[in-house]
Scaffold this motif. Structure first.
Motif, PDB file in Angstrom:
ATOM      1  N   GLN A 465     -16.394 -14.020 -39.793  1.00 24.72           N
ATOM      2  CA  GLN A 465     -16.511 -15.380 -39.278  1.00 24.72           C
ATOM      3  C   GLN A 465     -15.136 -16.034 -39.136  1.00 24.72           C
ATOM      4  O   GLN A 465     -14.831 -16.669 -38.126  1.00 24.72           O
ATOM      5  CB  GLN A 465     -17.398 -16.214 -40.207  1.00 24.72           C
ATOM      6  N   VAL A 466     -14.299 -15.859 -40.165  1.00 28.40           N
ATOM      7  CA  VAL A 466     -12.948 -16.422 -40.091  1.00 28.40           C
ATOM      8  C   VAL A 466     -12.149 -15.757 -38.979  1.00 28.40           C
ATOM      9  O   VAL A 466     -11.462 -16.423 -38.194  1.00 28.40           O
ATOM     10  CB  VAL A 466     -12.226 -16.260 -41.443  1.00 28.40           C
ATOM     11  N   GLU A 467     -12.229 -14.438 -38.896  1.00 30.76           N
ATOM     12  CA  GLU A 467     -11.480 -13.727 -37.864  1.00 30.76           C
ATOM     13  C   GLU A 467     -11.967 -14.086 -36.467  1.00 30.76           C
ATOM     14  O   GLU A 467     -11.191 -14.085 -35.507  1.00 30.76           O
ATOM     15  CB  GLU A 467     -11.592 -12.220 -38.104  1.00 30.76           C
ATOM     16  N   THR A 468     -13.242 -14.417 -36.343  1.00 33.58           N
ATOM     17  CA  THR A 468     -13.755 -14.839 -35.040  1.00 33.58           C
ATOM     18  C   THR A 468     -13.205 -16.203 -34.653  1.00 33.58           C
ATOM     19  O   THR A 468     -12.899 -16.440 -33.483  1.00 33.58           O
ATOM     20  CB  THR A 468     -15.292 -14.878 -35.074  1.00 33.58           C
ATOM     21  N   VAL A 469     -13.043 -17.090 -35.626  1.00 33.30           N
ATOM     22  CA  VAL A 469     -12.410 -18.383 -35.343  1.00 33.30           C
ATOM     23  C   VAL A 469     -10.967 -18.167 -34.895  1.00 33.30           C
ATOM     24  O   VAL A 469     -10.487 -18.797 -33.944  1.00 33.30           O
ATOM     25  CB  VAL A 469     -12.467 -19.304 -36.573  1.00 33.30           C
ATOM     26  N   VAL A 470     -10.266 -17.246 -35.568  1.00 33.56           N
ATOM     27  CA  VAL A 470      -8.885 -16.926 -35.177  1.00 33.56           C
ATOM     28  C   VAL A 470      -8.861 -16.351 -33.770  1.00 33.56           C
ATOM     29  O   VAL A 470      -8.015 -16.718 -32.940  1.00 33.56           O
ATOM     30  CB  VAL A 470      -8.267 -15.938 -36.185  1.00 33.56           C
ATOM     31  N   GLU A 471      -9.783 -15.443 -33.482  1.00 35.49           N
ATOM     32  CA  GLU A 471      -9.866 -14.856 -32.144  1.00 35.49           C
ATOM     33  C   GLU A 471     -10.154 -15.929 -31.086  1.00 35.49           C
ATOM     34  O   GLU A 471      -9.557 -15.934 -30.008  1.00 35.49           O
ATOM     35  CB  GLU A 471     -10.964 -13.787 -32.126  1.00 35.49           C
ATOM     36  N   TYR A 472     -11.053 -16.833 -31.408  1.00 37.94           N
ATOM     37  CA  TYR A 472     -11.403 -17.922 -30.485  1.00 37.94           C
ATOM     38  C   TYR A 472     -10.188 -18.819 -30.227  1.00 37.94           C
ATOM     39  O   TYR A 472      -9.843 -19.106 -29.069  1.00 37.94           O
ATOM     40  CB  TYR A 472     -12.551 -18.732 -31.080  1.00 37.94           C
ATOM     41  N   ASN A 473      -9.535 -19.263 -31.294  1.00 42.97           N
ATOM     42  CA  ASN A 473      -8.379 -20.162 -31.137  1.00 42.97           C
ATOM     43  C   ASN A 473      -7.227 -19.475 -30.409  1.00 42.97           C
ATOM     44  O   ASN A 473      -6.525 -20.099 -29.602  1.00 42.97           O
ATOM     45  CB  ASN A 473      -7.922 -20.657 -32.500  1.00 42.97           C
TER      46      ASN A 473
END
Length: 492
Positions: A465-473
């Protein structure tokens, strides 16, 4: 343009653009990078140097001043010629200087766009590295919380192994009191941190495994079941220790990765590699307006790489026009001043020319160049056409690459949004499952292997979930880079 003025303009615009920067600390780091990064400085100085080439390109060639004299004055009709003084100014064909100045102006524009591109690269790289630091920090937090969980499970497994003959009722009362702290850690006080991105997506930063009344209920459950020697074994303790040792090794590896990423981040800011960086506890999701129909038009209009090749094409067109004008004659206008001295006059042979004896003479002059060697001018014109064609092809290639990136980035943003919702749901469901299994494990209803498996799944979903936020940003930051939305140059 002064570079300090540009940096000040960056700070004002970045600080006032709340939509661009979700974190105040990130805006500060971007300011430092723009101010200190040597690549940005180098491209800005190159742009300033290119501006200095515009003025001489449109200036006339220097006038020619000549002086000649006779070692022995030469007698002429009007006296003795001592020497001559000449001044000549050459004028290129009409429009030549204008074309030359236009060429240098477009080259300066191309250099300016390169400076813009390097600024955008630095802004994007700072954001990307900063998001990576957020991701690694969240991973470290989750690993530490997982180690705490394993320690709690180890205490429970050790207690069960050392108390093989204790019945559930006695465990629920006084016999279990020595391990009450372990039980509290394993159930109500045991939480899995999701710091580093959950707050920005609506998830809580930590969720308790049970309510405050869980110890009593867990004691009741344990009282209802008979705990024999088979309920605990030394192998469970050893397996937990193996799992914990692996996580501790992963923790050290991740810490080394954080140190390396921190050094890269500080290098972008032009400061010491060991300088500390403030990372917030939660990573906010960058705002992004999807389905922007005018976005691609904005990319074509504002992207610095496209603008650079467009300027290059225009400069080669102006260069070809200048080469064509250079194939025409140059005109020179000047004047020659002849210095004469008096010669002795014979009184017996005086003539009408004697009144000009010793008089200086002024002679206007006009001069033309003869560009008869046409091959060099034709070669220059053809070179300019070919270079213009090359620049146009480069423009088309960059546009095609940007269009492909534009589509891919938008798909990545949509995909990351979908995965964020999925991982949020899976994390919450897995966390609820783990809470139930911890109660059942304390009551010897499930095996340790099942608990560890669910616990690993929870850690995996939290990290995803955290890595997906990083990927999104990161995808949003890359989108802003190609669209030049975060480019302060456009606002000056």
């Amino acid at each position: 343009m002064n570079f300090k003025y540009v940096c000040l303009l960056v700070m004002l615009l970045v600080a006032g653009n709340s939509q661009l920067w979700a974190q105040d600390s990130l805006a500060v780091y971007v300011q430092q990078a723009i101010k200190n990064n040597p690549k940005v400085h180098a491209d800005f100085v190159a742009y300033q140097a290119s501006l200095q080439r515009v003025i001489p390109a449109g200036a006339l060639p220097d006038p020619e001043l000549g002086f000649s004299f006779y070692l022995k004055p030469m007698e002429q009709v009007n006296g003795k010629e001592i020497g001559t003084l000449s001044l000549m100014q050459m004028f290129p064909w009409f429009g030549t200087l204008k074309a030359a100045k236009s060429e240098m102006s477009w080259m300066a524009k191309a250099s300016y766009e390169k400076f813009r591109e390097s600024s955008l690269d630095v802004i994007f790289n700072v954001q990307s590295q900063w998001y990576q630091l957020n991701s690694i920090q969240a991973r470290l937090t989750n690993i530490r919380e997982n180690i705490k969980l394993l320690k709690s499970l180890e205490e429970i497994a050790t207690y069960r192994y050392k108390s093989p003959g204790v019945k559930g009722g006695s465990i629920g009362s006084s016999a279990y009191s020595p391990g009450s702290s372990a039980a509290a850690q394993a159930s109500p006080g045991m939480s899995v941190s999701t710091s580093g991105g959950m707050a920005g997506m609506g998830g809580a930063s930590s969720v308790s495994a049970t309510s405050s009344s869980t110890p009593a209920s867990m004691g009741g459950n344990m009282s209802s079941s008979s705990m024999s020697g088979s309920n605990g074994s030394m192998s469970d303790v050893l397996r937990i220790q193996i799992e914990r040792a692996e996580l501790e090794n992963t923790l050290e590896t991740t810490q080394s990765q954080y140190t390396a990423t921190l050094a890269s981040f500080n290098a972008l800011l032009g400061r010491s590699s060991a300088t500390a960086v403030i990372i917030p506890d939660s990573l906010m999701q960058k705002p992004f307006i999807a389905n922007d129909s005018a976005a691609w038009v904005t990319v074509v209009a504002q992207n610095p790489m496209l603008a650079m090749w467009k300027a290059e094409s225009a400069s080669y067109e102006a260069k070809g026009e200048m080469a064509k004008k250079m194939g025409y004659p140059m005109i020179g206008i000047g004047v020659e001043y002849m210095i004469n001295g008096k010669k002795p006059v014979d009184m017996n042979s005086m003539s009408t020319m004697d009144n000009m004896n010793g008089m200086d003479m002024i002679m206007p002059m006009v001069k033309f160049t003869l560009p008869i060697y046409r091959k060099k001018y034709k070669a220059q014109i053809k070179e300019s056409k070919l270079m213009k064609q090359s620049a146009e092809l480069q423009y088309q290639n960059i546009q095609n690459e940007l269009e492909a990136s534009f589509v891919a980035i938008n798909l990545r943003i949509v995909d990351a949004s979908r995965k964020m919702a999925l991982y949020q749901k899976q994390r919450l469901l897995t966390q609820t499952t783990l809470e139930l299994m911890l109660r059942e494990f304390a009551a010897s209803s499930v095996s340790l292997t099942d608990v560890l498996q669910v616990q690993r799944e929870l850690l995996g979903y939290s990290l995803k979930q955290v890595e997906t936020v990083v990927e999104y940003n990161t995808a949003v930051a890359e989108f802003e880079k190609i669209i030049a939305r975060s480019d302060f140059i456009l606002n000056k």
